[in-house]
Design a protein around this motif. Structure first.
Motif, short mmCIF file in Angstrom:
data_model
loop_
_atom_site.label_atom_id
_atom_site.label_comp_id
_atom_site.label_asym_id
_atom_site.label_seq_id
_atom_site.Cartn_x
_atom_site.Cartn_y
_atom_site.Cartn_z
N PHE B 42 0.85 -1.20 0.00
CA PHE B 42 0.00 0.00 0.00
C PHE B 42 0.88 1.25 0.00
N MET B 43 1.89 1.24 0.88
CA MET B 43 2.79 2.39 1.01
C MET B 43 3.56 2.64 -0.30
N VAL B 44 4.05 1.55 -0.88
CA VAL B 44 4.82 1.68 -2.12
C VAL B 44 3.93 2.24 -3.24
N GLY B 45 2.70 1.77 -3.30
CA GLY B 45 1.77 2.29 -4.31
C GLY B 45 1.50 3.78 -4.10
N ALA B 46 1.34 4.15 -2.84
CA ALA B 46 1.05 5.55 -2.54
C ALA B 46 2.21 6.44 -2.98
N TYR B 47 3.44 6.02 -2.65
CA TYR B 47 4.61 6.81 -3.03
C TYR B 47 4.76 6.88 -4.56
N THR B 48 4.60 5.72 -5.20
CA THR B 48 4.79 5.71 -6.65
C THR B 48 3.85 6.69 -7.32
N TYR B 49 2.58 6.64 -6.92
CA TYR B 49 1.60 7.55 -7.51
C TYR B 49 1.98 9.01 -7.24
N ALA B 50 2.30 9.30 -6.00
CA ALA B 50 2.59 10.69 -5.63
C ALA B 50 3.84 11.20 -6.36
N LEU B 51 4.87 10.36 -6.42
CA LEU B 51 6.12 10.81 -7.05
C LEU B 51 5.94 10.99 -8.54
N ILE B 52 5.29 10.03 -9.18
CA ILE B 52 5.17 10.11 -10.64
C ILE B 52 4.20 11.21 -11.06
N ALA B 53 3.10 11.31 -10.34
CA ALA B 53 2.10 12.31 -10.75
C ALA B 53 2.50 13.71 -10.32
N ALA B 54 2.97 13.85 -9.07
CA ALA B 54 3.20 15.20 -8.56
C ALA B 54 4.59 15.72 -8.95
N TYR B 123 9.13 13.63 4.81
CA TYR B 123 8.07 14.55 4.45
C TYR B 123 6.95 13.83 3.71
N PRO B 124 5.69 14.07 4.12
CA PRO B 124 4.60 13.41 3.40
C PRO B 124 4.46 13.97 1.99
N TYR B 125 4.10 13.10 1.07
CA TYR B 125 3.86 13.53 -0.31
C TYR B 125 2.37 13.54 -0.57
N HIS B 126 1.95 14.51 -1.32
CA HIS B 126 0.55 14.65 -1.64
C HIS B 126 0.39 14.42 -3.14
N GLY B 127 -0.56 13.59 -3.52
CA GLY B 127 -0.77 13.34 -4.94
C GLY B 127 -1.97 14.11 -5.46
N PRO B 128 -2.00 14.40 -6.77
CA PRO B 128 -3.13 15.14 -7.32
C PRO B 128 -4.41 14.29 -7.34
N LEU B 208 -2.58 -0.20 -5.64
CA LEU B 208 -3.59 0.65 -6.27
C LEU B 208 -4.43 1.34 -5.20
N SER B 209 -4.78 0.57 -4.17
CA SER B 209 -5.53 1.15 -3.07
C SER B 209 -4.76 2.31 -2.46
N GLY B 210 -3.46 2.11 -2.26
CA GLY B 210 -2.63 3.18 -1.72
C GLY B 210 -2.57 4.38 -2.64
N ALA B 211 -2.43 4.11 -3.94
CA ALA B 211 -2.35 5.21 -4.91
C ALA B 211 -3.64 6.02 -4.92
N LEU B 212 -4.77 5.32 -4.90
CA LEU B 212 -6.06 6.03 -4.95
C LEU B 212 -6.30 6.86 -3.69
N LEU B 213 -5.66 6.46 -2.59
CA LEU B 213 -5.91 7.19 -1.34
C LEU B 213 -4.90 8.32 -1.09
N VAL B 214 -3.87 8.43 -1.92
CA VAL B 214 -2.86 9.46 -1.67
C VAL B 214 -3.45 10.87 -1.55
N PRO B 215 -4.37 11.26 -2.41
CA PRO B 215 -4.92 12.61 -2.26
C PRO B 215 -5.67 12.80 -0.95
#
Lengths: 417, 296, 326
Positions: B42-54, B123-128, B208-215
């Motif tokens: 979950f954590m890895v998905g969240a970071y990947t989404y935030a880093l790639i998108a933001a 530092y927390p990352y925030h995704g769009p 994916l669950s982590g990525a969708l919850l990043v915002p």
């Protein structure tokens, strides 16, 4: 299934000797390597701060930066013709790790003073060690009133404290017009709850018409939607958030998600000094607009020459606006250096005596320590603070609207809604 | 109205829980052990989404897809290096296999959390958000724009995953291995490949669950711990090894939490799940949809 | 049975030698910092021993050892904070409370095994931790609660903790040698068969939980009187991981393994500070590698090395017994 496999042979004596030998050897080598502080070498000063989870790593980084900058400034001239050397230990935000970190700093490194801690629970564990070894302990950012109530002469507090923050928030709130109900959200720590309760007391006394309630939130939680729904249906005139990141960021975003803020009906007052975190705007969007912030630093605040140096160095090195933590950290180290200078040595008693009578121009004003027992003990009582309002997304600190400061009336005209 | 809104908010949260739970229940199904590092997918998905998108500013679908790929890849590597001995080496490894699985995956979880802290910073990352619409309003019911869109997307994915497990060729193999690994291997099923597939699937869904919850939650080193613990509850609630159970369990937990937090206590919001878990284990250990007896 | 007794006795004697070596530490080491590390190591060793009684000897894989330590910590902490009771009263209260709660939990989880037991106990541990964090009126919230020190003299605290450790180790030895110990191990090896032979499985499983809970509670209470703060971090899931790691690194199901393992884990955690920021990273990697490649623990390695070098004749029957067992 059988797990037991009988041991063969009379191995007892040798094995046990071996184990005991290894253990004893390990302890001995560790124990004999005691520190020898050279009389003319650099002066070792210990920093215990959070560098890894579960603690507040972001704060730790800011505190470290402040110390590094101050160290370089101080070392330009040196202290008693010696340089200052920083030794950093990671306390992870865990009291037990903090305790052993400072013991290590004192006994293994031989530091002459401690500084840097920014999490109240860890401070409370560390000050016992400083007290036992009679080493000056500069409380960089532990707000909890318990740190001072312990009454240790080694502990000095050049930062803000719970009851004062509540008073400052209360002053500002009481002067705003049209506020009838307030809903405060506090994290489940002494700091959060203490401040929410102090604010309630202040308002009951100075603005008894305001209906005030506070709720406890778990700082490990990741979804605050239910409490936000409650606030949306109650429609208080003001929400006060007393939480730290990342929970605070999540809460603010979820307030905006439900449309509670920014709005014409509800103010948001933020009491954790969040705005000055370097990652603030990366994490918080709409909800920050029109929010009123409490903080200990604002560019409109007058800085001393030292404060300006710290600010400029920070901008140059880290390409951002320094937060209050940077100034608090720089002041902490400056105080230690000055104490050594006055004392003429790194002796604990002499430094403590020097600090008790100190009158030092820090980054944001002249620092002195009160000798009143209780929550004000060895506290810089007049720590300057400020409230300001953010009026646009991605606003820089210097563009925010200055609202109030000690002795300054709330500038209601300036406030946007 | 508030009741309806609480149900809706709970269901949306339940979709994300279910995406975590379905992978965990599959892993449990084929290995019969507790897998502790699920939160780190979950954590890895969240970071990947935030880093790639933001940070890189790439389109959101690419960010979501990369999160899935990275999460799946991580889980497959873990399976290969740490989990495979559980079913390849018999004899000695049959003893203490619960202990082994828990300790090794626990160590892994600790390792990944600290690696994230070390290399990505605290530092927390925030995704769009997936949509520019701030919030949807239906009468008095308000729900965040991203929350609704991500929830619907999650629901679609869950449907697809369920179809895959219940109907597809691979899904049948997974279920065969879950019922009887030895029998399945005699019948010519490559159990190694099935295990790798299950980890890939579960890692991808958790990511994916982590990525969708990043915002909503922000990516940070220990962001996966609470969802991971919740997914244990879901798996027990739905019945260990039952994918449908995991979905329904996730939705039920989401709604119960929503009501519990609103009417009972905000601070104890994350505690209800554990009370539910103990209650289920004592009253109906096989869960809502499990068929297996409590002894494994 | 004789082999098992012999084995237990041998491990016990080795552990006594180890404890004697520990007892000599303050003679050579005066640094409060190092004594503090050994005190914390003894705390982990106590939790590891208590957990080993449950997992290693009774086959109940609980994930709540640190929850009981936290119950003990808050038991004496709250007695002191709210009622001003001294440790001499607070610690017994803490033991009693954790024993009673241990008994309750133990009775409830009797029918559960494997992953179900693990999940129930972790849920229990999380509930306890959440209550400690959020019941601010009673527990002072997430920052924890100050507790008076049992002794400002570190050597004194050291020997108090050591006395507890020795008492637990000796008590455990006599428990394992008694009928009770045989019953527990019989339940671990085959619960159905044990019940068939007339062993009251429910009773003895509950006893194991009660004793284990009481030891953890005792350790937790002593620990906070040493560290001065009862905080929810004591029951953090990572702490549970350290306890499991201690047992596994030392050697599960042995008398000496958890004791030595507790020391190793604490020393390693402190030692890796030398790596600067990466100490937790290194430590986690070490746990993984150990569990993956040296599963019998250090005690098993030592034993095997010995067998290979000197005991070929004796090693063979050992292997046969094991195979027969499977």
């Amino acid at each position: 299934m059988k797990r037991v496999s009988p041991v063969a042979g009379a191995l007892m004596p040798t094995t046990s000797k071996r184990i005991a030998g290894i253990a004893a050897a390990a302890l001995l080598t560790a124990g004999l390597a005691s520190p020898v502080a050279a009389e003319d070498g650099p002066i070792p000063i210990g920093l215990s701060l959070t560098q890894s989870p579960p603690g507040a790593v972001i704060q730790g980084e800011e505190v470290l930066r402040g110390h590094l900058i101050a160290r370089d400034i101080i070392n330009e001239e040196g202290v008693l013709d010696r340089e200052i050397e920083l030794h950093v230990q990671d306390s992870q935000g865990i009291p037990e790790r903090g305790r052993s970190a400072v013991e290590r700093l004192i006994e293994r490194v031989g530091v002459v003073a401690l500084s840097g801690q920014h999490q109240s629970s860890v401070c409370l564990a560390e000050i016992d060690v400083a007290n036992r070894h009679n080493i000056p302990y500069m409380n960089t950012n532990c707000w909890s009133d318990d740190v001072r109530a312990a009454g240790y002469p080694q502990v000095f507090n050049p930062n803000i404290y719970n009851s004062r923050v509540a008073e400052a928030m209360g002053e500002a709130i009481a002067q705003l017009e049209g506020i009838e109900s307030i809903h405060a959200l506090a994290e489940n720590t002494d700091w959060g709850i203490g401040q929410a309760e102090e604010l309630g007391k202040y308002l009951a006394e100075h603005a008894p018409d305001i209906a005030y309630r506070h709720d406890l939130l778990d700082r490990e939680a990741e979804d605050f939607t239910p409490v936000v729904q409650r606030i949306r249906s109650d429609q208080p005139d003001m929400v006060v958030a007393i939480m730290l990141p990342p929970a605070a960021y999540i809460l603010m975003n979820q307030l905006a998600e439900q449309g509670v803020v920014p709005s014409d009906d509800t103010w948001l007052f933020e009491g954790g000094g969040l705005f000055s975190y370097p990652d603030f705007w990366d994490n918080v969007r709409d909800s920050a607009v029109n929010t009123i912030f409490f903080d200990l630093y604002h560019p409109e605040m007058p800085l001393s020459a030292f404060g300006e140096r710290v600010r400029d160095e920070y901008v140059e090195r880290y390409d951002g606006t320094p937060s209050r933590l940077v100034f608090q950290a720089a002041d902490s180290l400056l105080l230690i250096a000055e104490a050594i200078r006055i004392a003429g040595s790194t002796d604990g008693d002499a430094m403590i005596e020097a600090l008790q009578g100190i009158e030092l121009e820090g980054s944001r004003g002249v620092i002195t320590f009160s000798d009143e027992p209780g929550v004000l003990y060895q506290q810089w009582v007049d720590t300057p603070y400020v409230t300001f309002q953010v009026t646009e997304l991605d606003q820089a600190l210097e563009d925010t609207v200055f609202v109030s400061a000690p002795g300054v009336e709330v500038n209601i005209e300036a406030l946007a809604r | 109205m508030m009741t309806l809104e609480l149900i809706l908010q709970g269901l949306v949260m339940g979709v994300f829980y279910a995406m975590m739970g379905i992978g965990l229940t599959l892993i449990f199904g084929i290995l019969k052990v507790v897998y502790f590092a699920h939160g780190e997918s979950f954590m890895v998905g969240a970071y990947t989404y935030a880093l790639i998108a933001a940070l890189l500013g790439l389109p959101l679908p690419i960010a979501l897809a990369s999160a899935v790929v990275v999460g799946a890849l991580l889980a497959v590597i873990v399976e290969r290096l740490l989990i495979r001995p559980l079913y390849e080496k018999f004899g000695d490894w049959q003893q203490m296999r619960d202990e082994y699985a828990i300790i090794v995956t626990f160590g892994l979880s600790l390792f990944l959390i600290n690696a994230a802290n070390q290399f990505l910073g605290p530092y927390p990352y925030h995704g769009p958000a997936l949509t520019d619409i701030a919030r949807f309003q239906f009468g008095d019911i308000i729900i965040g724009g991203h929350r609704l869109v991500a929830g619907l997307l999650g629901l679609l994915i869950l449907g697809g995953a369920l179809w895959f497990i219940q109907r597809s060729f691979w899904g049948k193999q997974i279920r065969a291995v879950a019922q009887n690994r030895f029998g399945a291997s005699i019948a010519g099923i490559d159990t190694r490949r099935v295990s790798a597939l299950v980890f890939m699937l579960s890692g991808g869904l958790a990511a994916l669950s982590g990525a969708l919850l990043v915002p909503l939650f922000h990516a940070q080193p220990d962001v996966g711990m609470v969802p991971a613990l919740k997914s244990f509850v879901i798996v027990v609630l739905g019945g260990m090894g039952s994918p449908i159970g995991a979905i329904i369990g996730g939705l039920i937990l989401g709604v119960l939490e929503s009501f519990g937090a609103f009417y009972v206590s905000y601070a104890y919001r994350d505690t209800f799940a554990f009370v539910i878990l103990i209650a289920v284990l004592l009253l109906r250990p096989q869960g809502l949809f499990g068929e297996r007896a409590r002894e494994v | 049975m004789n082999a098992s007794h012999l084995r237990t006795r041998r491990e016990f004697l080795v552990s006594l030698v180890f404890l004697a070596a520990v007892a000599a530490v303050p003679l050579f080491v005066t640094s409060g910092y190092l004594l503090g590390i050994v005190i914390v190591a003894m705390y982990y060793a106590l939790l590891a021993i208590a957990w080993n009684l449950l997992a290693g000897y009774t086959g109940q894989f609980s994930l709540a050892p640190t929850a009981f330590a936290m119950i003990g910590a808050y038991g004496t902490g709250m007695a002191s904070y709210h009622f001003g009771l001294p440790p001499a009263v607070g610690v017994p209260i803490a033991i009693l409370v954790s024993a009673v709660i241990g008994m309750g939990l133990g009775r409830i989880v009797v029918p559960l095994r494997g992953p179900y037991l693990a999940l129930t106990t972790i849920a229990f541990a999380e509930i306890v931790r959440h209550v400690a964090r959020n019941a601010h009126e009673y527990t002072r919230g997430d920052f924890g609660m100050s507790v008076p020190l049992i002794s400002s003299d570190r050597v004194m605290a050291f020997y108090l903790m050591l006395a507890l450790l020795v008492a637990v180790q000796v008590g455990l030895y006599f428990l394992l040698r008694s009928h009770a110990g045989l019953y527990l191990q019989a339940i671990r090896d085959d619960e159905t068969a044990a019940a068939g032979r007339g062993i009251n499985v429910i009773f003895w499983k509950t006893v194991a939980f009660t004793v284990s809970g009481a030891i953890c509670g005792f350790a937790g209470a002593m620990y906070v009187h040493f560290s001065g703060l009862a905080s929810p971090d004591i029951g953090h899931i990572f702490e549970t991981g350290l306890v499991l790691a201690s047992v596994v690194i030392g050697g599960i199901g042995t008398m000496i393994g958890p004791l030595v393992g507790g020391f190793i884990v604490q020393f390693a955690a402190e030692g890796f500070r030398e790596f600067g920021l990466r100490h937790m990273l290194v430590f986690a990697a070490m746990v993984i590698l150990f569990v993956r490649f040296f599963r019998q623990g250090l005690w098993g390695l030592v034993k095997n090395a010995w067998d290979r070098l000197f005991g070929q004749g004796a090693a063979r029957p050992a292997r046969q017994v094991k195979e027969a067992g499977e």
